[in-house]
Write an enzyme that holds these catalytic residues in place. Sequence first.
Site, PDB file in Angstrom:
ATOM      1  CG  ASP B 135      34.256  23.886  40.563  1.00  0.00           C
ATOM      2  OD1 ASP B 135      34.235  25.076  40.193  1.00  0.00           O
ATOM      3  OD2 ASP B 135      34.318  23.557  41.755  1.00  0.00           O
ATOM      4  CG  HIS B 142      40.452  26.287  48.131  1.00  0.00           C
ATOM      5  ND1 HIS B 142      39.702  26.210  49.281  1.00  0.00           N
ATOM      6  CD2 HIS B 142      40.046  25.255  47.348  1.00  0.00           C
ATOM      7  CE1 HIS B 142      38.871  25.171  49.202  1.00  0.00           C
ATOM      8  NE2 HIS B 142      39.059  24.582  48.041  1.00  0.00           N
ATOM      9  NE  ARG B 151      45.999  15.607  49.200  1.00  0.00           N
ATOM     10  CZ  ARG B 151      44.907  16.255  48.789  1.00  0.00           C
ATOM     11  NH1 ARG B 151      43.747  15.675  48.815  1.00  0.00           N
ATOM     12  NH2 ARG B 151      45.010  17.508  48.350  1.00  0.00           N
ATOM     13  CD  GLU B 207      34.786  24.481  47.351  1.00  0.00           C
ATOM     14  OE1 GLU B 207      34.753  24.428  46.105  1.00  0.00           O
ATOM     15  OE2 GLU B 207      35.540  23.753  48.047  1.00  0.00           O
ATOM     16  CD  GLU B 209      34.260  27.364  42.784  1.00  0.00           C
ATOM     17  OE1 GLU B 209      34.168  27.289  41.537  1.00  0.00           O
ATOM     18  OE2 GLU B 209      34.417  26.367  43.524  1.00  0.00           O
ATOM     19  CG  ASP B 241      31.693  23.950  43.963  1.00  0.00           C
ATOM     20  OD1 ASP B 241      30.786  23.183  43.632  1.00  0.00           O
ATOM     21  OD2 ASP B 241      32.868  23.573  44.173  1.00  0.00           O
ATOM     22  NE  ARG B 245      34.300  21.995  52.201  1.00  0.00           N
ATOM     23  CZ  ARG B 245      34.789  22.450  51.054  1.00  0.00           C
ATOM     24  NH1 ARG B 245      35.272  21.624  50.138  1.00  0.00           N
ATOM     25  NH2 ARG B 245      34.775  23.728  50.776  1.00  0.00           N
ATOM     26  CD  GLN B 248      34.820  17.175  48.300  1.00  0.00           C
ATOM     27  OE1 GLN B 248      34.052  18.080  48.588  1.00  0.00           O
ATOM     28  NE2 GLN B 248      35.986  17.393  47.732  1.00  0.00           N
ATOM     29  CE1 TYR B 252      39.152  12.703  49.534  1.00  0.00           C
ATOM     30  CE2 TYR B 252      39.937  13.662  47.496  1.00  0.00           C
ATOM     31  CZ  TYR B 252      40.158  13.304  48.809  1.00  0.00           C
ATOM     32  OH  TYR B 252      41.367  13.546  49.376  1.00  0.00           O
ATOM     33  CE  LYS B 261      33.380  20.248  45.614  1.00  0.00           C
ATOM     34  NZ  LYS B 261      33.734  21.612  46.080  1.00  0.00           N
ATOM     35  CB  THR B 265      26.126  24.949  41.233  1.00  0.00           C
ATOM     36  OG1 THR B 265      26.814  23.696  41.402  1.00  0.00           O
ATOM     37  CG2 THR B 265      27.132  26.046  40.928  1.00  0.00           C
ATOM     38  CB  THR B 368      37.594  27.839  47.006  1.00  0.00           C
ATOM     39  OG1 THR B 368      36.668  26.772  46.955  1.00  0.00           O
ATOM     40  CG2 THR B 368      37.307  28.716  48.210  1.00  0.00           C
ATOM     41  CD  GLU B 382      40.399  27.678  52.078  1.00  0.00           C
ATOM     42  OE1 GLU B 382      39.375  27.845  51.383  1.00  0.00           O
ATOM     43  OE2 GLU B 382      41.493  28.212  51.809  1.00  0.00           O
TER      44      GLU B 382
END
Lengths: 436, 436
Positions: B135, B142, B151, B207, B209, B241, B245, B248, B252, B261, B265, B368, B382
Amino acid sequence: MPQLNETHDPKLKSWVASANASGTDFPVQNLPYGIFRKRGSNEAPRAGVAIGDQILDVSAAAAHLNGAAADAAALCGAPVLNDFMAAGSEAWSALRKGLSELLREGGPADALSGALTAQSDAEMFVPANIGDFTDFWANLNHASNAGAINRPDNPLLPNYKWIPVAYHSRSSSFTVSGVPVKRPKGQLKPPTAEVPELKPCGRLDYELEIGIYLGPGNELGSAIAIDDAEDHVFGCCVLNDWSARDIQAWEYVPLGPFHGKNYGTTISPWIVTMEALAPFRTAALKRPDDDPKPLPYLSSKSNEENGGLDIQMEVLVSSQKMRDDGVPPALLGASKFKDMYWTVAQMITHHAVGGCNFRPGDVCGSGTISGETPDSYGSLLELSWAATRPFNLPSGEERTFLADGDEVIMRGYCQAEGAARIGFGDCSAVILPADK
Amino acid sequence: MPQLNETHDPKLKSWVASANASGTDFPVQNLPYGIFRKRGSNEAPRAGVAIGDQILDVSAAAAHLNGAAADAAALCGAPVLNDFMAAGSEAWSALRKGLSELLREGGPADALSGALTAQSDAEMFVPANIGDFTDFWANLNHASNAGAINRPDNPLLPNYKWIPVAYHSRSSSFTVSGVPVKRPKGQLKPPTAEVPELKPCGRLDYELEIGIYLGPGNELGSAIAIDDAEDHVFGCCVLNDWSARDIQAWEYVPLGPFHGKNYGTTISPWIVTMEALAPFRTAALKRPDDDPKPLPYLSSKSNEENGGLDIQMEVLVSSQKMRDDGVPPALLGASKFKDMYWTVAQMITHHAVGGCNFRPGDVCGSGTISGETPDSYGSLLELSWAATRPFNLPSGEERTFLADGDEVIMRGYCQAEGAARIGFGDCSAVILPADK
């Protein structure tokens, strides 16, 4: 979890004389599976078990087996072990018992000697169609060392003692012991550089790991209870998770290692079954009192008491010059799989907790197996402390990371009071130069 | 890169009347491949092409084809498309031409009408044995939004504009449109919690995609030049995908997303070939002058001028209440694949630059696809800005992330002056509650 039975009896000898030699990896108590054919032939690759310095063709032996053992052997004519892996522990155990009886002293040596191929005459293959490869990071020493090198102010991340941390890795690039590995190219951007450049990896490394092959999978959306976890495990191999440290350093934030890992994973050709490993069960690593207890889904009495596996691991390196000069490979690290922070069962259970499905033949790497002292480190990142502590090979050549022509040899073996020593065979590969 | 030819002529009509309807995804200019069988039957799954609201059984049509088209059709009787994918662009193009001629007005309608199955009567399958799933994260909007949320002090990482960043993901858990997805459980540790807990995901997201199916692979150790990259691409699908959240967020760092994830899928059943997409080629996204130029291995005139694909993407959500009340799904995001920061060719070339091998049927997700404004965001992360901006569905129900019973529907289509509109069909799934 497989129990001790008469196939483990250390007094058993084989009519294959080399299986009785002291120090062999493959006595009759082992019987690991691989996929082989006679080298240079057009034979179809098929399953064999290693016995001494020979391989027994399982399909050819099937005519001498009965019942469940014969049914299981019938799954071993394919060029991959996936169908046999899917058959589950009763089938595996039946075939082990059957093959053990055939290969013991007093077995049908005359009838079966034509079903033997010398390992030195055999070509070995990746033994399964590996649908997915997950690499764990389940050794606290390695995680702490790698963390101290990469994030001096924040060496061990807060999730480490709660989660058997893992990442998805690449299944297409598995190769079996003996196949050379080409040094990868990738984007490199040393801290001092303004911009990255496409260059050959300058910090090529190995990682000494155990590979765990899945047997029966789980349905998508279903979890695996910790005390059922090993019902899903067929066996283990030795695995070298090649690592391009400089490529990884530039690429891995925030989505994890990619080109640092995906150009190759080398495995030993032989899969030692969980039943063969039964004499070497041990307690899970005792956590320091200050460490958190695993969450309930990752805890059980059985896991605590027997979740560990006492496998001795070794990594050796031999340069081209050493081979030319007849100098034996240098032992760079010796560590113990029983020192993993997370057990096999914890890895499997955690992997499935969100409903992700395993398929037979999937592989989980354990993560680098390192001890507490430099002579037990399972990577050059740790041994050379990111190239700040160069060391010399017996030839006098200096190393921090791997040079072209270096051969990396990994080994695993088990020994215990009252059990026959068993081993995994070599997991080795030579580094070829990068493309121009 | 496939060229425009007479199969793209917008004036072509089909003897399958529904293929001529305005707004159909599947006119005779599209001819996407999928694997189907009649629902409820024991038929072997096999390849079909979508035409209007029907599916043409490619094997059944093979008797009416000659030469290279017939040879290619002979690869389509298998339950997966991997062999056909491996055959390469000449075979694909020959079969497209042959099927286009058969399905046009004037084609052998009487002889072929028995080879049609209504899409409403068909069961669809994951159309390939997907060896590996990678992926990417190739959309700057995104990546910037996700970075700003996760962050705030360091939203876009320094490697982003140099590397088409990707991570390995899970191939076992692909499901085809229509198969529900169970909400995963996982370790959650909100910033305010002292310790993690095993709980159902509370921030389940989609997501939006594009999925890229590989055709012929590359040998392990060999790179792919950027102008050869699309020779390795069979076609595209719409891909969801799914992303947990909160799972993750805790897991992660440092090795990337895993349980966030790997529980599922979802893909559209139809693969639109690169040849069908030829009329919708466009320039690669023009980078702002301040952005670095891609390194030479990721640059070419052809990629710059034609590397983009003008695919309109949409994601819609329908709650259980909306479906009960007959309220149509709500469009939550509409974006454009041509706005990706990295092109398909750049992703493929970067993927192979270290020697990692593709195999036919491998899938790469694009990452995404988001535009610059909230109505073009391809994820709820988002749109709800990490749950800080709740919004209402047409039913009045409030959402930040997905609720049990929500159906997520993704669509892709292409339209351009002088070309027939083509589409990808739906990629949809309903969220089931987590296990107790």
